[in-house]
Design an enzyme around this catalytic site. Structure first.
Site, short mmCIF file in Angstrom:
data_model
loop_
_atom_site.label_atom_id
_atom_site.label_comp_id
_atom_site.label_asym_id
_atom_site.label_seq_id
_atom_site.Cartn_x
_atom_site.Cartn_y
_atom_site.Cartn_z
N ASN A 43 0.81 -1.22 0.00
CA ASN A 43 0.00 0.00 0.00
C ASN A 43 0.84 1.27 0.00
O ASN A 43 0.62 2.16 -0.82
CB ASN A 43 -0.90 0.05 1.24
N ASP A 79 -0.02 -9.61 3.33
CA ASP A 79 -1.29 -9.28 3.97
C ASP A 79 -2.48 -9.40 3.01
O ASP A 79 -3.62 -9.47 3.45
CB ASP A 79 -1.25 -7.85 4.52
N MET A 119 0.58 -13.14 11.32
CA MET A 119 0.73 -11.74 10.91
C MET A 119 -0.55 -11.20 10.25
O MET A 119 -1.33 -11.95 9.70
CB MET A 119 1.89 -11.59 9.93
N ARG A 129 -2.08 -7.01 10.58
CA ARG A 129 -2.60 -6.07 11.58
C ARG A 129 -4.03 -5.65 11.30
O ARG A 129 -4.82 -5.44 12.21
CB ARG A 129 -1.69 -4.84 11.68
N LEU A 161 9.14 -16.19 10.30
CA LEU A 161 9.21 -17.43 9.52
C LEU A 161 8.14 -17.45 8.43
O LEU A 161 8.37 -17.92 7.33
CB LEU A 161 9.03 -18.66 10.42
#
Lengths: 403, 403
Positions: free
Chosen positions: B107, B137, B179, B181, B294
């Site tokens: 982004n 993501d 992962m 957010r 990882l």
């Protein structure tokens, strides 16, 4: 004479432990003297509870697929039997006419097999007891290495290979915590992820060497100054010169810190070391990971050598039981670079003993491995190890920022 | 007309980001109008510092090997350029006679490209600016998915596949922190590690749904009672109904706890959730792992579909630049199950926008994915996904413990 065979698994699972069970089951099924092959569910607990399955009624095809599946298909247990518990085991084996007992496991499991064998002997019951080795810690004595270790070592090497590339792109300090409370073999495997001289891990801390905070901080600082970054592999079991675990020690120190906003505890060794580096060296981008259960259970990172040997120790266990007249633990012996052979070693020579990284595998600095270790581990990692490549960079002459 | 091409990478590395760079470099080298192909080191920072390498002097063979290597071979940066910074970038590009600019990133990087393109237009400088997408993501808009996501998703699926097998052997509660957010795509991928109805993950918590502690504890309790164990996949970004991150909230609660021996803080979400389950549900074997770096850097777990597409977005970027007259971001569009095509989408439609898991991908329970999501993700994971097999157990009749 005919009888039944019982197979079970104990302790922490590995990526290839099912190979050993399947090796033992398929080999047992070839013998006319074997009526049925049973498996106990969740190790010795399944024997006590008479919770067993008939593996004679399983297809060969499915057994082959299960062999390639990580973790313990029969389930496992952390229960550590004492003499009384072993007598209970023995009663069940006797009630079901089991005359061959195979137990796949590490140190504790080898001790279980030893006690069961002794109880059987006392009762003049002709029970053949064989321990089939497995452990990602690689801490069984006599054997060259333990099935399960090579695959976990490969995971650790590949993980550090990737982490090194990541850290080269976005520079900083990275601390990876690897399993192994007493033996540093798995942490040492991080070194096999290294290709170029400036690749990480730059520092490797094994439990065989006393850990000193000041020395650690000086090591990190030096590596950071040299490479502009620093990758650390550390065993969860590191302790100071008095044997006090570093996780415990640091948790106290950081909690008593006057500024104490960040308060950590428990086994969060990685977080504590990250905090230590941030505070004492004033570095900003400091990251840590604890590899946790991924390193022993990840599906899709397995050594073909490990698979083959785990299968063979299972097969050999049955052959030793059928063609020999002794109990024991199947041990692996290196006969070439790389080939192995298998022997049956008396249980008393294995049971309850722990092997550590020998001095010849640890560099004088205490924070690296030797070439002897690299030669020891490399063939175990098997075929198709990934490799990391770099651009061979030719700089473009500067126009605006000429010095 | 002839000129130079500049390629760079920004943001977090992925397993296939080098495929995009190599795709752009090799494709550029085919055009007679291209004098040289430069790479900036560490993203926009390398442009500002005039820290560039000549990729025209790199062998095709080595480029192919670098393409298969995870992480950013040119290095990366977290710097988020503003308009002033972009003007500096623009000065360097101009000084070196660069007329094609390719930036691989997420982004923020798409926004960088947008600003550089605008500055060039204002100065009437004929600079073609193309954003090449990447992000684990999967949170870029317009595109069906983002290169880098499929390989990270595969890692997460394989990790949960293994963790499920491990947890079935030694039962308990397991919490894996993934992962992401703001977007739950990567955490949701955990569901693809599931085969049998009773396999984990039994609960999946994504940031698209408000997280409630009491609800979470009730969910875990119910799953544990049903399966004798419980596996949880949780996104690092989960927050409560007011948008307060759960990591922050739990750290405060647990620190203020009267018994407070274990004091945790920072981003240790996994440790905090483990502590919560132990305290409130009184369960003993509760374990947690944070997958950490990882999941984006592991070498040896990559989707071939992801590799191919990452290569193609790099190639297409150059083709769009050469044969078109517009700036833009390369987007992936699904044309079959499974096939894709590529388009050039205006930068303003992409830059700085965030995509979330759509409602149709999240089950009504809020703790699972739908079949629509499974159909979306499965083809992206590529060939050779591992599979987990079980014994088809036939119970042995009990002799001693008959009820």
């Amino acid at each position: 004479m005919s009888g039944k065979v019982l197979v079970a698994q104990g302790g922490g699972p590995t990526a290839v432990i099912n190979q050993s069970v399947v090796g033992a089951v398929l080999e047992s099924r070839k013998f006319r003297s074997v009526d049925q092959v049973y498996g106990a569910l969740h190790g010795v607990r399944g024997i006590i509870d008479e919770d067993m399955v008939d593996l004679t009624q399983e297809t060969t095809h499915n057994l082959e697929l299960v062999a390639e599946t990580p973790s313990s298909a029969l389930g496992s247990t952390r229960e550590k039997p004492d003499a009384a518990y072993c007598k209970e085991i023995f009663k069940v084996l006797k009630a079901h006419g089991i005359d061959k007992f195979f137990y796949v496991g590490g140190n504790d499991s080898s001790d279980t097999v030893r006690i069961v064998a002794e109880e059987a002997r006392k009762a003049a019951y002709d029970l053949r007891c064989i321990h089939i080795p497995k452990t990602i810690d690689n801490d069984l004595v006599v054997t060259d290495h333990c099935p399960g270790y090579p695959s976990a070592a490969r995971f650790v090497a590949q993980a550090f290979m990737g982490v090194n590339l990541d850290n080269a792109a976005l520079k900083g300090v990275y601390i990876g915590v690897v399993m192994g409370r007493h033996a540093g073999f798995l942490t040492a495997a991080a070194a096999l992820g290294k290709k170029f001289p400036d690749d990480g891990p730059h520092l490797i801390y094994m439990p065989e060497r006393a850990f000193d905070e000041d020395r650690f901080l000086a090591d990190v600082k030096a590596a950071y100054e040299k490479h502009g970054r620093c990758i650390v592999a550390v065993s969860e079991g590191i302790a100071d010169a008095d044997g006090v675990p570093i996780a415990t020690k640091l948790a106290e120190e950081i909690e008593h810190d006057a500024h104490g906003n960040v308060q950590l505890g428990g086994g969060a060794l990685g977080d504590l070391l990250v905090e230590l580096v941030k505070r004492r060296l004033g570095l900003k981008r400091v990251r840590g990971d604890t590899f946790g259960y991924l390193q022993r259970s990840f599906v899709g990172c397995v050594s073909d050598v490990d698979q083959r040997e785990a299968r063979e120790v299972g097969e050999k266990a049955v052959q030793f039981a059928m063609f020999g007249d002794q109990d024991g633990s199947v041990t692996i012996h290196r006969t070439g670079w790389y080939s192995v052979d298998y022997r049956l070693t008396p249980l008393v020579d294995i049971a309850g003993k722990t092997r550590h990284m020998p001095d010849e595998f640890i560099a004088d600095s205490g924070t690296d491995v030797t070439d002897a270790f690299r030669l020891y581990l490399r063939p175990l990692l098997g075929r198709g190890m990934p490799d990391a490549y770099r651009l061979r960079t030719v700089p473009v002459p500067k126009i605006l920022k000429k010095d």
